[in-house]
Design a protein around this motif. Structure first.
Motif, PDB file in Angstrom:
ATOM      1  N   ARG A 124      14.491   8.444   2.761  1.00 47.41           N
ATOM      2  CA  ARG A 124      13.796   8.736   3.980  1.00 47.41           C
ATOM      3  C   ARG A 124      13.831   7.131   5.492  1.00 47.41           C
ATOM      4  NH1 ARG A 124      11.046  12.137   0.613  1.00 47.41           N
ATOM      5  NH2 ARG A 124      11.741  14.232   0.799  1.00 47.41           N
ATOM      6  N   GLN A 125      13.275   6.410   4.570  1.00 51.66           N
ATOM      7  CA  GLN A 125      12.480   5.610   4.979  1.00 51.66           C
ATOM      8  C   GLN A 125      13.915   4.939   5.187  1.00 51.66           C
ATOM      9  OE1 GLN A 125       9.117   4.569   5.035  1.00 51.66           O
ATOM     10  NE2 GLN A 125       9.566   3.170   7.037  1.00 51.66           N
ATOM     11  N   ARG A 126      14.690   4.577   4.900  1.00 51.18           N
ATOM     12  CA  ARG A 126      16.408   4.251   4.953  1.00 51.18           C
ATOM     13  C   ARG A 126      16.581   4.749   6.460  1.00 51.18           C
ATOM     14  NH1 ARG A 126      20.002   4.829   1.137  1.00 51.18           N
ATOM     15  NH2 ARG A 126      21.247   6.788   2.310  1.00 51.18           N
ATOM     16  N   ILE A 127      16.866   6.122   6.652  1.00 47.90           N
ATOM     17  CA  ILE A 127      17.240   6.178   7.434  1.00 47.90           C
ATOM     18  C   ILE A 127      16.594   6.410   9.130  1.00 47.90           C
ATOM     19  CG2 ILE A 127      18.163   8.437   8.574  1.00 47.90           C
ATOM     20  CD1 ILE A 127      20.101   7.524   6.277  1.00 47.90           C
ATOM     21  N   TRP A 128      14.816   6.443   8.659  1.00 46.34           N
ATOM     22  CA  TRP A 128      14.207   6.481   9.843  1.00 46.34           C
ATOM     23  C   TRP A 128      14.378   5.029  10.873  1.00 46.34           C
ATOM     24  CZ3 TRP A 128       9.844   8.840   7.097  1.00 46.34           C
ATOM     25  CH2 TRP A 128       9.905  10.248   6.411  1.00 46.34           C
ATOM     26  N   ASP A 129      14.491   4.040   9.202  1.00 45.53           N
ATOM     27  CA  ASP A 129      14.265   2.235   9.877  1.00 45.53           C
ATOM     28  C   ASP A 129      16.006   2.385  10.798  1.00 45.53           C
ATOM     29  OD1 ASP A 129      12.295   2.701   8.941  1.00 45.53           O
ATOM     30  OD2 ASP A 129      12.998   0.900   7.524  1.00 45.53           O
ATOM     31  N   ARG A 133      19.428  18.047   0.457  1.00 44.57           N
ATOM     32  CA  ARG A 133      18.910  17.659   1.739  1.00 44.57           C
ATOM     33  C   ARG A 133      17.665  16.619   1.137  1.00 44.57           C
ATOM     34  NH1 ARG A 133      15.335  20.501   2.725  1.00 44.57           N
ATOM     35  NH2 ARG A 133      14.978  18.955   5.105  1.00 44.57           N
ATOM     36  N   VAL A 134      17.081  15.801   1.798  1.00 50.99           N
ATOM     37  CA  VAL A 134      15.943  15.383   1.908  1.00 50.99           C
ATOM     38  C   VAL A 134      15.805  15.293   2.930  1.00 50.99           C
ATOM     39  CG1 VAL A 134      14.974  12.700   2.024  1.00 50.99           C
ATOM     40  CG2 VAL A 134      16.889  13.640   0.391  1.00 50.99           C
ATOM     41  N   GLY A 135      13.424  15.818   3.371  1.00 47.40           N
ATOM     42  CA  GLY A 135      13.624  16.553   5.260  1.00 47.40           C
ATOM     43  C   GLY A 135      12.776  15.488   5.040  1.00 47.40           C
ATOM     44  N   LYS A 136      11.148  15.858   6.130  1.00 40.94           N
ATOM     45  CA  LYS A 136      10.039  14.790   5.862  1.00 40.94           C
ATOM     46  C   LYS A 136       9.392  14.512   4.641  1.00 40.94           C
ATOM     47  CE  LYS A 136       7.221  18.200   9.069  1.00 40.94           C
ATOM     48  NZ  LYS A 136       8.463  19.218   8.351  1.00 40.94           N
ATOM     49  N   GLY A 137       9.286  15.316   3.490  1.00 45.24           N
ATOM     50  CA  GLY A 137       8.942  15.502   2.514  1.00 45.24           C
ATOM     51  C   GLY A 137       7.955  16.238   2.355  1.00 45.24           C
ATOM     52  N   GLU A 138       7.008  17.396   3.387  1.00 43.72           N
ATOM     53  CA  GLU A 138       6.380  18.211   2.973  1.00 43.72           C
ATOM     54  C   GLU A 138       6.695  19.076   2.145  1.00 43.72           C
ATOM     55  OE1 GLU A 138       3.242  17.856   5.981  1.00 43.72           O
ATOM     56  OE2 GLU A 138       4.948  17.376   7.185  1.00 43.72           O
ATOM     57  N   GLY A 139       8.021  19.593   2.054  1.00 42.02           N
ATOM     58  CA  GLY A 139       8.251  20.505   1.425  1.00 42.02           C
ATOM     59  C   GLY A 139       8.011  21.889   1.743  1.00 42.02           C
ATOM     60  N   GLU A 189       0.583  -1.112  -0.002  1.00 47.66           N
ATOM     61  CA  GLU A 189      -0.401   0.195   0.184  1.00 47.66           C
ATOM     62  C   GLU A 189       0.722   0.845  -0.154  1.00 47.66           C
ATOM     63  OE1 GLU A 189      -3.398   2.018   2.495  1.00 47.66           O
ATOM     64  OE2 GLU A 189      -2.734   0.264   3.432  1.00 47.66           O
ATOM     65  N   ALA A 190       2.175   1.283   0.888  1.00 51.88           N
ATOM     66  CA  ALA A 190       3.094   2.486   0.663  1.00 51.88           C
ATOM     67  C   ALA A 190       3.524   2.713  -0.293  1.00 51.88           C
ATOM     68  CB  ALA A 190       3.749   2.762   2.039  1.00 51.88           C
ATOM     69  N   ARG A 194       9.014   9.581  19.069  1.00 51.04           N
ATOM     70  CA  ARG A 194       9.139   8.353  18.555  1.00 51.04           C
ATOM     71  C   ARG A 194       7.624   8.029  17.895  1.00 51.04           C
ATOM     72  NH1 ARG A 194      14.385   5.578  21.313  1.00 51.04           N
ATOM     73  NH2 ARG A 194      13.494   4.814  18.752  1.00 51.04           N
ATOM     74  N   PRO A 195       7.521   7.064  17.110  1.00 50.65           N
ATOM     75  CA  PRO A 195       8.716   6.973  15.943  1.00 50.65           C
ATOM     76  C   PRO A 195       8.893   8.185  15.132  1.00 50.65           C
ATOM     77  CG  PRO A 195       6.955   6.199  15.186  1.00 50.65           C
ATOM     78  CD  PRO A 195       6.470   6.325  16.740  1.00 50.65           C
ATOM     79  N   VAL A 196      10.172   8.311  14.584  1.00 47.93           N
ATOM     80  CA  VAL A 196      10.440   9.672  14.122  1.00 47.93           C
ATOM     81  C   VAL A 196      10.173   9.395  12.225  1.00 47.93           C
ATOM     82  CG1 VAL A 196      12.685   9.507  15.356  1.00 47.93           C
ATOM     83  CG2 VAL A 196      13.163   7.966  13.253  1.00 47.93           C
ATOM     84  N   HIS A 197       9.690   8.748  11.993  1.00 49.79           N
ATOM     85  CA  HIS A 197       9.152   7.826  10.395  1.00 49.79           C
ATOM     86  C   HIS A 197       7.897   9.517   9.669  1.00 49.79           C
ATOM     87  CE1 HIS A 197      10.836   4.369  11.366  1.00 49.79           C
ATOM     88  NE2 HIS A 197      10.082   3.588  10.214  1.00 49.79           N
TER      89      HIS A 197
END
Length: 422
Positions: A132-137, A268-274, A115-116, A149-152
């Motif tokens: 992002r997913q790799r670093i959060w994990d 850089r990559v942030g959390k994805g919201e810009g 789904e993701a 937390r979680p930091v995702h």
């Protein structure tokens, strides 16, 4: 099914009060339901699992009604529970139960992953989500992550964020800055405190830009014992002065949070919201900062410094950093990617524009200035967000004068431009 039966039994057992009233006649049927190796279809071809579960539930309800009318000593209760566990669950296969549980968990995780992936495929830059997913994990796995937390789906908080802030506060660029814009995320809270403690103006965005623009905090107008409180969202709401779109001020240094950052290009990559790009775009559009002179700094954990951000796939609104500060080192980016300027209206989706009131206001102003309708970007699927437990409301107001910037003139050309979700 077996998981549900066992859950019901464990819910039932603590309430047993009278074994003399307890009829164990349905036990064989329940054992067949709870035993992985049994076959309901072969043993009882005309009885479905749903029917058995319904019978079991009715039996539990009747037991509770009967048992509530009598009482037993603790010893008698313990004896009864032993009888029930032995007679009803004695044939329960623990290894098979665990195997089934793990299989169910695996199937659920696979479904969530699918789904993701389908959702992320609709985003503009799905490759960023892989990073992002790799670093959060990784931060969670190594227990480097810190609350919340979680930091995702967040700018991840990390161990020794305060140490990184201390290193940042020793930079010559920080010492020279009078007004410092800092993101409102948790790992940069020590940076916000350092700004105020060193008697600098702190400019911080109002959460998600949905209720306003920025808040301005002047340490000279705040009691010293309140400075720590001013580093939180509640403190900013209580002591900050709302800054409207047309307020005059100059930003000397920008501090951003990151999920991952490249030491070579500063990408850089942030959390994805810009939002970092949106804020940069608005500030450069309004001439509150000079994109060619204002330095951008990020504080991250060493594990967030990565070398696999593809420079050739960055979008034109991405804002690279000049300096990376970790708890152990300071990295001056040698081959920084170009910084954008202004707002890329042709990339700004209707969904994002609808979220942010200050962008709607800016769009109206620019359209009135130019006498034309600005373009609208394509529709997009907005990325998932972390759970927010608090909502803050701030009114818009006019900020006090800063240190005299040059106002943007009507119809002036904006070089480059910026912003948008990832």
């Amino acid at each position: 099914m077996m998981l549900l039966v066992c859950a019901l039994m464990h819910a039932l057992l603590p309430t047993m009060n009278d074994h003399s009233k307890f009829d164990l006649q349905p036990r064989a049927r329940l054992i067949s339901l709870a035993t992985p190796h049994s076959s309901l279809e072969s043993e009882e071809p005309n009885t479905s699992k749903q029917v058995l579960l319904k019978e079991f539930t009715m039996h539990v309800d009747s037991l509770r009604a009967i048992l509530q009318k009598s009482s037993l000593s603790e010893a008698e209760r313990a004896e009864l529970r032993g009888v029930i566990r032995h007679d009803l669950l004695g044939s329960f296969n623990a290894d098979a139960f665990e195997e089934e549980r793990l299989a169910a968990d695996s199937a659920a995780m696979d479904a969530m992953k699918e789904e993701a992936e389908l959702a992320f495929a609709g985003l503009r830059t799905p490759w960023k989500w892989a990073i992002r997913q790799r670093i959060w994990d990784l931060l969670e796995e190594k227990n480097i992550a810190q609350p919340p937390r979680p930091v995702h789906h967040r700018i991840p908080n990390f161990q020794d964020a305060s140490v990184a802030a201390q290193r940042l506060a020793k930079l010559p660029a920080f010492a020279a800055a009078q007004c410092v814009k800092v993101n409102p995320d948790t790992p940069q809270r020590p940076v916000r405190r350092a700004v105020l403690e060193q008697r600098k103006i702190l400019l911080t965005p109002q959460p998600r830009l949905r209720s306003g623009f920025f808040s301005r905090l002047d340490p000279d107008s705040i009691s010293p014992d309140k400075l720590k409180e001013c580093t939180t969202s509640k403190g900013v709401a209580a002591f900050g002065e709302p800054v409207d779109l047309n307020a005059e001020f100059n930003v000397d240094l920008v501090v951003v949070g990151s999920t991952a950052v490249c030491p070579r290009t500063g990408a850089r990559v942030g959390k994805g919201e810009g939002f970092a790009e949106l804020e940069w775009g608005i500030l450069t559009e309004m001439r509150n900062l000079d994109p060619n002179r204002t330095l951008v700094v990020t504080t991250v954990h060493d594990l967030q410094v990565v070398n696999d951000i593809p420079a050739d796939q960055l979008t034109q609104h991405d804002v690279p950093v000049d300096i990376i500060v970790t708890p152990t080192r300071t990295i001056n980016v040698a081959e920084r990617a170009p910084k954008p300027s202004g707002v890329f209206w042709e990339l700004l989706s209707p969904q994002k524009l609808a979220q942010i009131r200050v962008l709607q206001q800016l769009k109206q102003q620019v359209e009135a200035e130019r006498g034309t309708t600005l373009p609208v970007g394509p529709d997009e699927r907005l990325p998932p967000t972390a759970e927010r437990r608090e909502t803050f409301s701030r009114g818009a107001g006019r900020g006090r004068s800063g240190r005299g910037r040059t106002r943007r003139g009507g119809g002036s050309n904006r070089r480059g431009k910026v912003n948008l979700p990832i």
